[in-house]
Design a protein around this motif. Structure first.
Motif, PDB file in Angstrom:
ATOM      1  N   GLU A  24       0.801  -1.226   0.000  1.00 31.17           N
ATOM      2  CA  GLU A  24       0.000   0.000   0.000  1.00 31.17           C
ATOM      3  C   GLU A  24       0.837   1.281   0.000  1.00 31.17           C
ATOM      4  O   GLU A  24       0.302   2.376  -0.132  1.00 31.17           O
ATOM      5  CB  GLU A  24      -0.950  -0.016   1.201  1.00 31.17           C
ATOM      6  N   ILE A  25       2.147   1.146   0.110  1.00 35.81           N
ATOM      7  CA  ILE A  25       3.041   2.305   0.127  1.00 35.81           C
ATOM      8  C   ILE A  25       3.224   2.828  -1.299  1.00 35.81           C
ATOM      9  O   ILE A  25       3.501   2.051  -2.222  1.00 35.81           O
ATOM     10  CB  ILE A  25       4.406   1.926   0.743  1.00 35.81           C
ATOM     11  N   GLY A  26       3.083   4.129  -1.468  1.00 37.92           N
ATOM     12  CA  GLY A  26       3.321   4.744  -2.770  1.00 37.92           C
ATOM     13  C   GLY A  26       4.740   4.492  -3.230  1.00 37.92           C
ATOM     14  O   GLY A  26       5.680   4.621  -2.453  1.00 37.92           O
ATOM     15  N   GLY A  27       4.898   4.103  -4.471  1.00 39.11           N
ATOM     16  CA  GLY A  27       6.219   3.782  -5.011  1.00 39.11           C
ATOM     17  C   GLY A  27       6.497   2.295  -5.035  1.00 39.11           C
ATOM     18  O   GLY A  27       7.368   1.831  -5.757  1.00 39.11           O
ATOM     19  N   VAL A  28       5.759   1.526  -4.247  1.00 37.91           N
ATOM     20  CA  VAL A  28       5.903   0.072  -4.255  1.00 37.91           C
ATOM     21  C   VAL A  28       4.932  -0.469  -5.291  1.00 37.91           C
ATOM     22  O   VAL A  28       3.728  -0.275  -5.189  1.00 37.91           O
ATOM     23  CB  VAL A  28       5.616  -0.546  -2.862  1.00 37.91           C
ATOM     24  N   SER A  29       5.479  -1.135  -6.315  1.00 36.80           N
ATOM     25  CA  SER A  29       4.608  -1.640  -7.382  1.00 36.80           C
ATOM     26  C   SER A  29       4.192  -3.080  -7.166  1.00 36.80           C
ATOM     27  O   SER A  29       3.118  -3.484  -7.607  1.00 36.80           O
ATOM     28  CB  SER A  29       5.295  -1.485  -8.739  1.00 36.80           C
ATOM     29  N   GLU A  30       5.024  -3.874  -6.494  1.00 38.60           N
ATOM     30  CA  GLU A  30       4.725  -5.289  -6.287  1.00 38.60           C
ATOM     31  C   GLU A  30       5.395  -5.770  -5.003  1.00 38.60           C
ATOM     32  O   GLU A  30       6.454  -5.281  -4.644  1.00 38.60           O
ATOM     33  CB  GLU A  30       5.268  -6.134  -7.440  1.00 38.60           C
ATOM     34  N   VAL A  31       4.780  -6.753  -4.368  1.00 36.07           N
ATOM     35  CA  VAL A  31       5.384  -7.412  -3.210  1.00 36.07           C
ATOM     36  C   VAL A  31       5.182  -8.911  -3.401  1.00 36.07           C
ATOM     37  O   VAL A  31       4.079  -9.355  -3.703  1.00 36.07           O
ATOM     38  CB  VAL A  31       4.747  -6.963  -1.875  1.00 36.07           C
ATOM     39  N   TYR A  32       6.253  -9.672  -3.239  1.00 35.50           N
ATOM     40  CA  TYR A  32       6.200 -11.118  -3.398  1.00 35.50           C
ATOM     41  C   TYR A  32       6.623 -11.801  -2.100  1.00 35.50           C
ATOM     42  O   TYR A  32       7.568 -11.360  -1.450  1.00 35.50           O
ATOM     43  CB  TYR A  32       7.164 -11.582  -4.496  1.00 35.50           C
ATOM     44  N   PHE A  38      15.327 -14.434   2.876  1.00 38.44           N
ATOM     45  CA  PHE A  38      14.384 -13.343   3.075  1.00 38.44           C
ATOM     46  C   PHE A  38      12.955 -13.855   2.942  1.00 38.44           C
ATOM     47  O   PHE A  38      12.711 -14.900   2.356  1.00 38.44           O
ATOM     48  CB  PHE A  38      14.657 -12.212   2.069  1.00 38.44           C
ATOM     49  N   ASP A  39      12.019 -13.096   3.477  1.00 31.02           N
ATOM     50  CA  ASP A  39      10.609 -13.489   3.473  1.00 31.02           C
ATOM     51  C   ASP A  39       9.811 -12.833   2.355  1.00 31.02           C
ATOM     52  O   ASP A  39       8.865 -13.419   1.835  1.00 31.02           O
ATOM     53  CB  ASP A  39       9.970 -13.121   4.825  1.00 31.02           C
ATOM     54  N   LEU A  40      10.189 -11.600   2.014  1.00 31.60           N
ATOM     55  CA  LEU A  40       9.445 -10.835   1.019  1.00 31.60           C
ATOM     56  C   LEU A  40      10.411 -10.142   0.066  1.00 31.60           C
ATOM     57  O   LEU A  40      11.565  -9.877   0.411  1.00 31.60           O
ATOM     58  CB  LEU A  40       8.581  -9.762   1.696  1.00 31.60           C
ATOM     59  N   LEU A  41       9.900  -9.837  -1.116  1.00 29.12           N
ATOM     60  CA  LEU A  41      10.634  -9.051  -2.086  1.00 29.12           C
ATOM     61  C   LEU A  41       9.689  -7.967  -2.578  1.00 29.12           C
ATOM     62  O   LEU A  41       8.561  -8.263  -2.979  1.00 29.12           O
ATOM     63  CB  LEU A  41      11.076  -9.927  -3.266  1.00 29.12           C
ATOM     64  N   ALA A  42      10.126  -6.719  -2.500  1.00 23.37           N
ATOM     65  CA  ALA A  42       9.304  -5.597  -2.958  1.00 23.37           C
ATOM     66  C   ALA A  42      10.003  -4.916  -4.123  1.00 23.37           C
ATOM     67  O   ALA A  42      11.213  -4.703  -4.093  1.00 23.37           O
ATOM     68  CB  ALA A  42       9.075  -4.596  -1.834  1.00 23.37           C
ATOM     69  N   MET A  43       9.220  -4.579  -5.133  1.00 20.02           N
ATOM     70  CA  MET A  43       9.711  -3.801  -6.260  1.00 20.02           C
ATOM     71  C   MET A  43       9.294  -2.352  -6.021  1.00 20.02           C
ATOM     72  O   MET A  43       8.103  -2.071  -5.862  1.00 20.02           O
ATOM     73  CB  MET A  43       9.116  -4.303  -7.572  1.00 20.02           C
ATOM     74  N   VAL A  44      10.278  -1.476  -5.956  1.00 23.11           N
ATOM     75  CA  VAL A  44      10.020  -0.056  -5.736  1.00 23.11           C
ATOM     76  C   VAL A  44      10.407   0.675  -7.011  1.00 23.11           C
ATOM     77  O   VAL A  44      11.524   0.510  -7.508  1.00 23.11           O
ATOM     78  CB  VAL A  44      10.831   0.478  -4.533  1.00 23.11           C
ATOM     79  N   ARG A  45       9.476   1.461  -7.527  1.00 23.00           N
ATOM     80  CA  ARG A  45       9.741   2.219  -8.746  1.00 23.00           C
ATOM     81  C   ARG A  45       9.416   3.692  -8.489  1.00 23.00           C
ATOM     82  O   ARG A  45       8.281   4.019  -8.160  1.00 23.00           O
ATOM     83  CB  ARG A  45       8.918   1.658  -9.901  1.00 23.00           C
ATOM     84  N   VAL A  46      10.436   4.523  -8.614  1.00 23.66           N
ATOM     85  CA  VAL A  46      10.286   5.955  -8.374  1.00 23.66           C
ATOM     86  C   VAL A  46      10.936   6.725  -9.524  1.00 23.66           C
ATOM     87  O   VAL A  46      11.695   6.156 -10.307  1.00 23.66           O
ATOM     88  CB  VAL A  46      10.916   6.376  -7.023  1.00 23.66           C
TER      89      VAL A  46
END
Length: 95
Positions: A24-32, A38-46
């Motif tokens: 739900e954070i602005g700039g985060v396009s995907e979370v896996y 690691f437990d999660l991978l987030a794609m951040v696009r700015v």
């Protein structure tokens, strides 16, 4: 467009809620949800490198249940798809 790949260690019993909060954070396009160290991978696009600091240490790292993050900046995309065009949709020039 600047892309950051963020590996996230989270409290194991909170992974789904941590993933949802990060998504739900602005700039985060995907979370896996991922396996391994690691437990999660987030794609951040700015749009600018400076925006990474606002999104990752400023917001992602402050989500309750996040224990540790490692950020990797993507310098070049190798794909059959026009990802630059796809991810720039809806983004105007920043003043």
């Amino acid at each position: 467009m600047v892309t950051a790949i963020v590996h996230i260690k989270a409290d194991v019993d909170r992974i789904p809620e941590v993933a949802q909060a990060i998504a739900e954070i602005g700039g985060v396009s995907e979370v896996y949800s991922i396996t391994g160290e690691f437990d999660l991978l987030a794609m951040v696009r700015v749009q600018r490198y400076e925006d990474i600091a606002e999104v990752i240490p400023g917001r992602v790292n402050k989500v309750a249940g996040v224990r540790h993050t490692e950020t990797h900046i993507a310098f070049r995309t190798y794909s059959r798809h026009d990802l630059e065009a796809a991810f720039s949709l809806g983004l105007g020039d920043a003043d």
